[in-house]
Scaffold this motif. Structure first.
Motif, PDB file in Angstrom:
ATOM      1  N   VAL A   1      10.179  10.659   0.080  1.00 57.42           N
ATOM      2  CA  VAL A   1      10.413  10.354   1.495  1.00 57.42           C
ATOM      3  C   VAL A   1      10.408   8.847   1.706  1.00 57.42           C
ATOM      4  CG1 VAL A   1       9.534  10.639   3.843  1.00 57.42           C
ATOM      5  CG2 VAL A   1       9.450  12.548   2.241  1.00 57.42           C
ATOM      6  N   VAL A   2       9.475   8.160   1.050  1.00 55.48           N
ATOM      7  CA  VAL A   2       9.428   6.697   1.151  1.00 55.48           C
ATOM      8  C   VAL A   2      10.713   6.097   0.596  1.00 55.48           C
ATOM      9  CG1 VAL A   2       8.234   4.624   0.362  1.00 55.48           C
ATOM     10  CG2 VAL A   2       6.926   6.632   1.064  1.00 55.48           C
ATOM     11  N   LEU A   3      11.185   6.612  -0.530  1.00 52.00           N
ATOM     12  CA  LEU A   3      12.426   6.118  -1.124  1.00 52.00           C
ATOM     13  C   LEU A   3      13.604   6.369  -0.200  1.00 52.00           C
ATOM     14  CD1 LEU A   3      14.019   4.952  -3.485  1.00 52.00           C
ATOM     15  CD2 LEU A   3      14.055   7.235  -4.508  1.00 52.00           C
TER      16      LEU A   3
ATOM     17  N   GLN B   1       9.464  -4.130   5.686  1.00 46.42           N
ATOM     18  CA  GLN B   1       8.825  -3.388   6.773  1.00 46.42           C
ATOM     19  C   GLN B   1       8.496  -1.968   6.328  1.00 46.42           C
ATOM     20  OE1 GLN B   1      11.175  -3.163  10.336  1.00 46.42           O
ATOM     21  NE2 GLN B   1       9.689  -1.879  11.423  1.00 46.42           N
ATOM     22  N   GLU B   2       9.383  -1.338   5.592  1.00 39.87           N
ATOM     23  CA  GLU B   2       9.144   0.020   5.119  1.00 39.87           C
ATOM     24  C   GLU B   2       7.995   0.057   4.122  1.00 39.87           C
ATOM     25  OE1 GLU B   2       9.147   3.936   4.702  1.00 39.87           O
ATOM     26  OE2 GLU B   2      10.289   2.812   6.183  1.00 39.87           O
ATOM     27  N   LEU B   3       7.857  -1.001   3.313  1.00 37.09           N
ATOM     28  CA  LEU B   3       6.781  -1.057   2.335  1.00 37.09           C
ATOM     29  C   LEU B   3       5.477  -1.560   2.936  1.00 37.09           C
ATOM     30  CD1 LEU B   3       8.605  -2.429  -0.838  1.00 37.09           C
ATOM     31  CD2 LEU B   3       7.946  -0.091  -0.334  1.00 37.09           C
TER      32      LEU B   3
ATOM     33  N   PRO C   1       0.810  -1.228   0.000  1.00 31.37           N
ATOM     34  CA  PRO C   1       0.000   0.000   0.000  1.00 31.37           C
ATOM     35  C   PRO C   1       0.839   1.272   0.000  1.00 31.37           C
ATOM     36  CG  PRO C   1       0.061  -0.952   2.199  1.00 31.37           C
ATOM     37  CD  PRO C   1       0.774  -1.919   1.307  1.00 31.37           C
ATOM     38  N   ARG C   2       2.121   1.152   0.369  1.00 30.95           N
ATOM     39  CA  ARG C   2       2.928   2.352   0.579  1.00 30.95           C
ATOM     40  C   ARG C   2       3.258   3.080  -0.722  1.00 30.95           C
ATOM     41  NH1 ARG C   2       6.224   4.060   4.622  1.00 30.95           N
ATOM     42  NH2 ARG C   2       4.518   3.308   5.915  1.00 30.95           N
ATOM     43  N   ILE C   3       3.728   2.379  -1.755  1.00 26.80           N
ATOM     44  CA  ILE C   3       4.159   3.037  -2.981  1.00 26.80           C
ATOM     45  C   ILE C   3       2.997   3.694  -3.732  1.00 26.80           C
ATOM     46  CG2 ILE C   3       5.277   2.708  -5.217  1.00 26.80           C
ATOM     47  CD1 ILE C   3       7.171   2.615  -2.837  1.00 26.80           C
ATOM     48  N   PRO C   4       1.875   3.004  -3.984  1.00 28.95           N
ATOM     49  CA  PRO C   4       0.754   3.704  -4.657  1.00 28.95           C
ATOM     50  C   PRO C   4       0.266   4.919  -3.883  1.00 28.95           C
ATOM     51  CG  PRO C   4       0.428   1.329  -4.718  1.00 28.95           C
ATOM     52  CD  PRO C   4       1.585   1.568  -3.802  1.00 28.95           C
TER      53      PRO C   4
END
Length: 296
Positions: A231-233, A244-246, A72-75
């Motif tokens: 920021v996610v990258l 975990q980050e994703l 769910p994080r990237i979209p």
């Protein structure tokens, strides 16, 4: 009399040397992008076989892209980046235009004083802590407004637009005023249609700035659902646990991929939108830079 210029042997040698140098420079610029793309589509087995460095893959897989888009994080991060880029760029162009147009008029009262104050902000800023206190005091923390409003106007971009407006023939505005148009009507109906090159140029500047923003997200956001893609990258690069980050609950699939492959795939996803948009704006970008940056 017509003179025919023939290149000597030495001239041809110089031309070849110039082409070689330019080719090497282009190669050094494009190779990092190529390497990131190759690593994102290389199977794990081939990465291990080549010691972690692959230039020409023998097999191609899109497992890394499948995994990052299954989370769910990237979209969500892409959605946030698209929102702040579109809304932020539109507001940037609106406010910059409304500021640059009156300042392009030498008859405007207090024009020199206002320009001096704006240029002063290019040399001295309030600082990171006072800026954070203002953003926090306005209640913008943990909102998308914190990524848009603090940088609503760039003085550098405003000066470029002001110079562009100054280069437009004043007779056009005079004719509009004779026909009964006020200042806002003249700006909307006459000036803006003639200013598409500079609008595209500054829109690209502002848009790329919004798309690549990460410092504002780190400073003003604690809600991870509001993090933009950069920021996610950044967090993915800094943490060894990519799953975990994703926010992938079942990390078995992604753990079969090298973390670097997943990170490279995320880099490609983050830069692809800008690379797709730029060719359509390149014509206006070059024209706007030439016209808006030169006075006379």
């Amino acid at each position: 009399m017509t003179f025919l210029l023939h290149k000597t042997k030495w001239d041809r040698v110089v031309d070849v040397m110039i082409y070689i140098v330019l080719g090497l420079f282009a190669l050094s610029t494009l190779f990092p992008l190529y390497y990131v793309l190759v690593m994102s589509i290389t199977p794990f087995s081939e990465v291990l076989k080549n010691g972690g460095f692959v230039v020409i893959p023998t097999k191609i897989t899109f497992d890394a892209y499948s995994q990052i888009f299954s989370s769910p994080r990237i979209p969500q991060a892409l959605k946030i980046s698209v929102i702040i880029t579109i809304v932020g760029t539109a507001l940037n162009l609106l406010v910059t235009t409304l500021l640059a147009y009156p300042l392009s008029k030498k008859t405007m009262p207090g024009r020199n004083f206002i320009l001096l104050g704006l240029v002063f902000t290019m040399l001295f800023s309030g600082g990171m802590i006072p800026t954070y206190l203002i953003v926090s005091g306005l209640g913008l923390t943990n909102t998308l407004g914190a990524l848009i409003i603090p940088g609503l106007v760039s003085t550098f971009n405003m000066l470029i637009m002001k110079t562009y407006f100054e280069n437009l023939p004043s007779e056009i505005e005079d004719a509009a005023h004779v026909d009964g148009c006020g200042d806002l009507a003249t700006l909307a109906r006459i000036i803006l249609p003639l200013s598409m090159p500079i609008m595209a140029t500054l829109g690209l500047f502002y848009g790329v700035g919004h798309w690549n923003t990460y410092f504002g997200g780190i400073m003003y956001l604690t809600d991870k659902s509001l993090y933009p893609i950069q920021v996610v990258l950044r967090n993915m690069i800094q943490t060894p646990n990519v799953s975990q980050e994703l926010q992938i609950v079942n990390a078995a699939a992604i753990n079969t991929l090298p973390p670097e492959t997943v990170k490279m795939a995320t880099v490609v996803v983050s830069i692809l939108p800008v690379m797709l948009v730029y060719p359509f704006l390149q014509k206006y970008f070059i024209k706007g830079m030439l016209i808006g940056a030169v006075k006379g």
